[in-house]
Design an enzyme around this catalytic site. Structure first.
Site, PDB file in Angstrom:
ATOM      1  N   ALA A  27       0.856  -1.179   0.000  1.00  0.00           N
ATOM      2  CA  ALA A  27       0.000   0.000   0.000  1.00  0.00           C
ATOM      3  C   ALA A  27       0.895   1.234   0.000  1.00  0.00           C
ATOM      4  O   ALA A  27       2.051   1.181   0.429  1.00  0.00           O
ATOM      5  CB  ALA A  27      -0.910  -0.020   1.218  1.00  0.00           C
ATOM      6  N   TYR A  28       0.337   2.333  -0.467  1.00  0.00           N
ATOM      7  CA  TYR A  28       1.122   3.553  -0.670  1.00  0.00           C
ATOM      8  C   TYR A  28       0.638   4.664   0.246  1.00  0.00           C
ATOM      9  O   TYR A  28      -0.546   4.982   0.302  1.00  0.00           O
ATOM     10  CB  TYR A  28       1.036   3.969  -2.155  1.00  0.00           C
ATOM     11  CG  TYR A  28       1.788   2.978  -2.992  1.00  0.00           C
ATOM     12  CD1 TYR A  28       3.113   3.197  -3.331  1.00  0.00           C
ATOM     13  CD2 TYR A  28       1.209   1.766  -3.362  1.00  0.00           C
ATOM     14  CE1 TYR A  28       3.829   2.244  -4.037  1.00  0.00           C
ATOM     15  CE2 TYR A  28       1.918   0.815  -4.069  1.00  0.00           C
ATOM     16  CZ  TYR A  28       3.228   1.067  -4.400  1.00  0.00           C
ATOM     17  OH  TYR A  28       3.949   0.120  -5.085  1.00  0.00           O
ATOM     18  N   LEU A  29       1.612   5.243   0.963  1.00  0.00           N
ATOM     19  CA  LEU A  29       1.339   6.383   1.823  1.00  0.00           C
ATOM     20  C   LEU A  29       1.538   7.675   1.040  1.00  0.00           C
ATOM     21  O   LEU A  29       0.982   8.715   1.387  1.00  0.00           O
ATOM     22  CB  LEU A  29       2.265   6.354   3.043  1.00  0.00           C
ATOM     23  CG  LEU A  29       2.181   5.075   3.878  1.00  0.00           C
ATOM     24  CD1 LEU A  29       3.261   5.051   4.938  1.00  0.00           C
ATOM     25  CD2 LEU A  29       0.804   4.924   4.492  1.00  0.00           C
TER      26      LEU A  29
END
Length: 147
Positions: A27-29
């Site tokens: 997942a990407y912050l």
């Protein structure tokens, strides 16, 4: 430094299940620069990637399970899930074949990492690798997280 080339495979090796594989969730912050969290089997990482296509800065830091799941709740966009097969090539490199699941089920991508830009530029891919999409940002997982 990460140096890699990416391809859209035309087909899969016949004996795919004979190769080592990893279950990956990421997942990407943030996507510019890339700040990603990844669960690979039972390991957890926080990764920073700088700008670039074939070559870019990359730093990996270990996370524990609790930190991973805490950060995952703060992620933007799609969570990417895939199985990555590690396929040794005749020239000594390793093909990392990703078979995507979830929203991107059916998508295939194969990557090869290199020790130098010269090595990457001189690489002759096997025929099954298909189209070279190294310089097409639409095949970065950070882009997929946003669509």
């Amino acid at each position: 430094m990460e140096i890699e080339r990416k391809y859209l495979p035309l087909d899969l090796p016949a004996n795919l299940n004979d190769y080592k594989c990893h279950k990956i969730e990421q997942a990407y912050l943030n996507t510019a620069p890339v700040v990603r969290i990844r669960k690979q089997d039972d390991e957890y990482f926080l990764t920073y990637k700088g700008g670039g296509m074939m070559a870019r800065e990359e730093y990996n830091l270990p996370l524990n399970e609790k930190s991973y799941y805490h950060l995952r709740e703060k992620a933007d966009g799609n969570i990417i899930t895939k199985t990555r097969f590690l396929i040794p090539l005749e020239d000594g490199h390793t093909a990392e074949l990703d078979i995507f699941e979830g929203k991107f089920a059916g998508m295939l991508l194969v990557e090869v990492e290199f020790s130098s830009i010269e090595d990457a530029n001189s690489f002759v891919p096997p025929k099954w690798f298909g189209k070279d999409v190294t310089n097409d940002g639409h095949y970065h997982n950070s882009y997929l997280s946003k669509i």
